[in-house]
Scaffold this active site. Structure first.
Site, mmCIF file in Angstrom:
data_model
loop_
_atom_site.group_PDB
_atom_site.id
_atom_site.type_symbol
_atom_site.label_atom_id
_atom_site.label_comp_id
_atom_site.label_asym_id
_atom_site.label_seq_id
_atom_site.Cartn_x
_atom_site.Cartn_y
_atom_site.Cartn_z
ATOM 1 N N VAL A 433 0.779 -1.092 0.004
ATOM 2 C CA VAL A 433 -0.046 0.034 0.082
ATOM 3 C C VAL A 433 0.928 1.210 0.193
ATOM 4 O O VAL A 433 1.980 1.291 0.847
ATOM 5 C CB VAL A 433 -0.873 -0.087 1.366
ATOM 6 N N LYS A 447 -3.329 0.407 -3.206
ATOM 7 C CA LYS A 447 -2.882 -0.866 -3.103
ATOM 8 C C LYS A 447 -2.504 -1.575 -4.538
ATOM 9 O O LYS A 447 -3.365 -1.807 -5.181
ATOM 10 C CB LYS A 447 -3.901 -1.658 -2.447
ATOM 11 N N ASP A 547 -10.569 -11.711 6.712
ATOM 12 C CA ASP A 547 -9.381 -11.352 7.506
ATOM 13 C C ASP A 547 -9.460 -10.433 8.518
ATOM 14 O O ASP A 547 -8.664 -9.309 8.442
ATOM 15 C CB ASP A 547 -8.313 -11.045 6.149
#
Length: 746
Positions: A433, A447, A547
């Site tokens: 990033v 990103k 995540d």
């Protein structure tokens, strides 16, 4: 006379080179053995102190009790030493951890190795991998000396039929890469259920650092540790150098400079300097006369290049033509028969003008061709990455594009100063990033992902389409994307105050960890839970994050939570409550039920959020090598402490001082329910939000109203003053007790 002298000189050079080439290559000092058994021992390595180079730990012992004899470096058996690549292959033991069929620990053997800290030897990053075997196995490697790090992998399976021979992808076997420049490591093993369910065919977990190509997994490896040709040991590759100095530093001590052979060069590796023979020479650069000329005329490629004669020269070769022929070019590689005699000046001038015309025309054609190829390549990537499908959704009104933009690759290069390293704000397994500045001075996070599955393009475009419509104040806004690169690039709003993980654990934010009050921790947890609940239930297409972790919860300057990083998230069909996916997530946060079954549900995010909640309570990391073997994972450590009534011993000091005992116990009980092994026993994200809001009001009187910018109702329809806009909407039926207890930013 001049031509005759030249021919005599060439004959002398060729004769001298041929004589040198006929000599056997020099590999060791005179009078020193060059082999131990079947293994060559090239200098600077040697057998005996008088035969090795000074310092550096290059002494090899030859154990003649074996047949044939075996070389050892200290206590480690040596398999091979190479000069050109600076590698040494040695043997190391395998670590294992075994259990009885009732889940009781039977015996443990750790895998570790320490190199001499003062010597220029390190474990090779490019030639080794951490490998683990087992159907209930968590392996971690801790490195020291030169580079301190922790890494690991997990391996699970239900039965022997589920494993794939030759594959170490996490089913019965897993592997992970290692960094460079470390001199000591320790491999430790753990398991979720002590092999209770798999002990009949896999009673043990195994882990070891091993050379990349030296191990191929087979289902029979699950049975016992005698699964390799070398029983309980495996080959490991070391990078070596002469010393940890640079070439410039080493040359200052000319008397002991290691690159002593004529026609040798010094070059620098990751752990110091080494020597090599110059181009056109081969042999041992560490010995006088060790680099000898290569006779290129004996090589097939050179024979093809020289059409008629080849003359070997020191470090090189030349071509010549037979009598009655002349070279088509100056190097005389191609020869043509003499026919007409042209003045040399005219020939040279004609060739020069021809080359100039060809060069000028070729240069112009090349740049036109190159520009056209770049345009074609960008168009190819745009179509390959689903650009036409995204444009179709935009033109058909399927996407809310008031703020969403398709960027060109030039715009993002300019915004990030051509992806300068100084602009990097975050790196992970899925990508990097960068901080970027758009022409309107707006800060963005750009990103660049590492991989893209071409078979999932339509799924990726659908996810971009849905994520672009999310306008929740606790979710990082997706502003646009670029599809002209090989892998799509995503552009998000820039959040300036780091991650929750950094603030909890003090990573780069010295002093911040102790500055987060219990009230702020509860507010951050509630905001993050509300964002996840919104993704699960309030969007037009449900989204499972997959995540959830403290590193993916960003904080703005007001310490407001922003859930980020949807690289692993998946859309869920409206008629499904679970989907089957390739298991993804972060070790320490990963739902064990999802990891074993591959069945992803909203309860998988609940489990990961439970780990974040425990982090906020304890200030501990999700995985820690400082805790006992059975409590390496934070979830096990927390649940064990709860079971043994030691909760208040593990709470962070400020949390313990600011919270009421009943309130802290209630938060811990909520986290405990989130960490249930069975997903069906965990609360939903809606229930988590409601309970957290109730806990935030623990000290408030029920008749005392509280009005602030957070008092917006997540579960009801947004009022006109809330300023919330989204194409995704949903209606709910909630009782009055829930409504009065729930306030969360949207």
């Amino acid at each position: 006379m001049g031509l005759q002298s030249l021919l005599l000189h060439l004959f002398w050079v060729a004769t001298t080179v041929e004589a040198l080439a006929s000599q056997p290559p020099v590999t060791t000092k005179p009078g020193c053995p060059d082999k131990c058994g079947n293994v060559s021992i090239p200098y600077p390595f040697a057998i005996g102190d008088s035969c090795t180079i000074r310092g550096g730990g290059f002494n090899i012992s030859c154990n003649a009790t074996f047949n044939p004899p075996k070389p050892f470096w200290g206590e480690l058996e040596v398999l091979d030493i190479t000069l050109l690549s600076g590698l040494m292959r040695i043997l190391n033991y395998i670590g294992y951890r075994c259990y009885t069929n009732t889940g009781k620990l039977d015996f443990v053997w750790k895998n570790w190795m320490n190199l001499d800290e003062s010597q220029p030897f390190t474990f090779s990053e490019t030639h080794n991998k951490l490998t683990a075997i087992g159907c209930d196995t968590i392996a971690s490697i801790t490195g020291f000396w030169g580079r301190d790090f922790k890494s690991g992998c997990m391996s699970f399976c239900n039965d022997r039929n589920s494993v794939i021979n030759g594959s170490c992808s996490g089913i019965g076997c897993c592997q992970t890469a290692i960094p460079n420049a470390f001199k000591s490591f320790e491999v430790t093993l753990d398991s979720v259920s002590n092999h209770k369910n798999v002990s009949s065919f896999n009673p043990c977990s195994y882990a070891f650092l091993v050379e990349n190509d030296a191990f191929s997994f087979n289902e029979s490896d699950l049975i016992g540790f005698h699964f390799l040709d070398r029983s309980e040991s495996v080959p490991v590759v070391l990078d070596w150098a002469i010393s940890n100095e640079t070439c410039e530093m080493a040359r200052k001590d000319s008397a002991s400079f290691a690159c002593v052979s004529e026609n040798s060069t010094c070059y620098e590796s990751t752990n110091g300097f080494r020597c090599n023979c110059s181009e056109g020479y081969e042999g041992n650069p560490y010995l006088i006369g060790g680099c000898q000329d290569i006779d290129e005329c004996n090589e097939n490629d050179v024979k093809k290049l020289c059409q008629q004669n080849c003359i070997n020269l020191p470090g090189n070769y030349s071509c010549s033509c037979w009598k009655g022929y002349h070279g088509l070019y100056d190097d005389q590689r191609e020869c043509i028969k003499d026919t007409h005699k042209f003045p040399a000046v005219a020939v040279v001038l004609g060739i020069g003008l021809s080359l100039l015309v060809i060069f000028t025309g070729s240069s112009s054609s090349y740049w036109v061709w190159r520009k056209r190829k770049l345009i074609q390549l960008k168009e190819k990537f745009f179509q390959q990455n689903g650009g036409l499908l995204l444009q179709e959704k935009i033109s058909s009104g399927q996407s809310s594009t008031q703020t969403f933009k398709i960027f060109t690759i030039e715009e993002l290069k300019k915004a990030t100063n051509n992806y300068d390293k100084s602009q990097i704000v975050g790196q992970g397994g899925s990508g990097t990033v960068y901080k970027g500045i758009l022409p309107d001075n707006k800060l963005v996070a750009v990103k660049k992902s590492k991989l893209m599955d071409e078979t999932q393009i339509e799924q990726f475009i659908n996810e971009v389409h849905v994520l672009s419509q999310i306008n929740h104040r606790n979710i990082v806004k997706l502003l646009g994307c670029c599809l002209e690169a090989e892998v799509p690039i995503l552009v998000y709003e820039f959040i300036s105050n780091g991650t929750l993980s950094q603030h909890i654990h003090g990573e780069g934010y010295e002093g911040y960890a102790s500055s987060i009050s219990l009230e702020n921790r509860l507010r951050i947890a509630t905001e993050a839970a509300g964002a996840l609940y919104y993704l699960h239930s309030a969007t037009s297409t449900p989204i499972f994050h997959r995540d959830v972790k403290s590193a993916n919860i960003l904080l703005d300057n007001n310490f407001m939570a922003k859930v980020s990083d949807f690289g692993a998230s998946r859309l869920v069909p409206l008629d499904h409550t679970r989907i089957t996916t390739l298991v993804m997530g972060t070790w320490g946060y990963l739902d064990p039920e999802y990891h074993q079954t591959g069945q992803l549900t909203g309860k998988s995010d609940v489990y990961s959020f439970g780990v974040v909640l425990v982090e906020l309570l304890t200030g501990e990391g999700p995985i820690s090598s400082t805790r006992s073997q059975d409590n390496r994972s934070l979830s096990n450590y927390f649940l064990t402490s709860m079971k043994e009534n030691r909760l208040f011993e593990i709470l962070e000091e400020r949390v313990r001082n600011e919270g009421e005992e009943e309130q802290l116990m209630s938060i811990a009980q909520l986290a405990k329910r989130c960490l249930k092994l069975k997903g069906e026993e965990r609360p939903t994200m809606k229930e988590v939000v409601v309970e957290l809001e109730g806990l935030r009001r623990f000290h408030e009187h029920p008749w005392e109203p509280k009005k602030n910018e957070e008092s917006e109702n997540l579960l009801g329809e947004p009022g006109p003053s809330q300023g919330y806009t989204s194409n995704a909407s949903c209606e709910y039926s909630v009782d009055s007790r829930t409504l009065s207890a729930l306030e969360i930013g949207r």
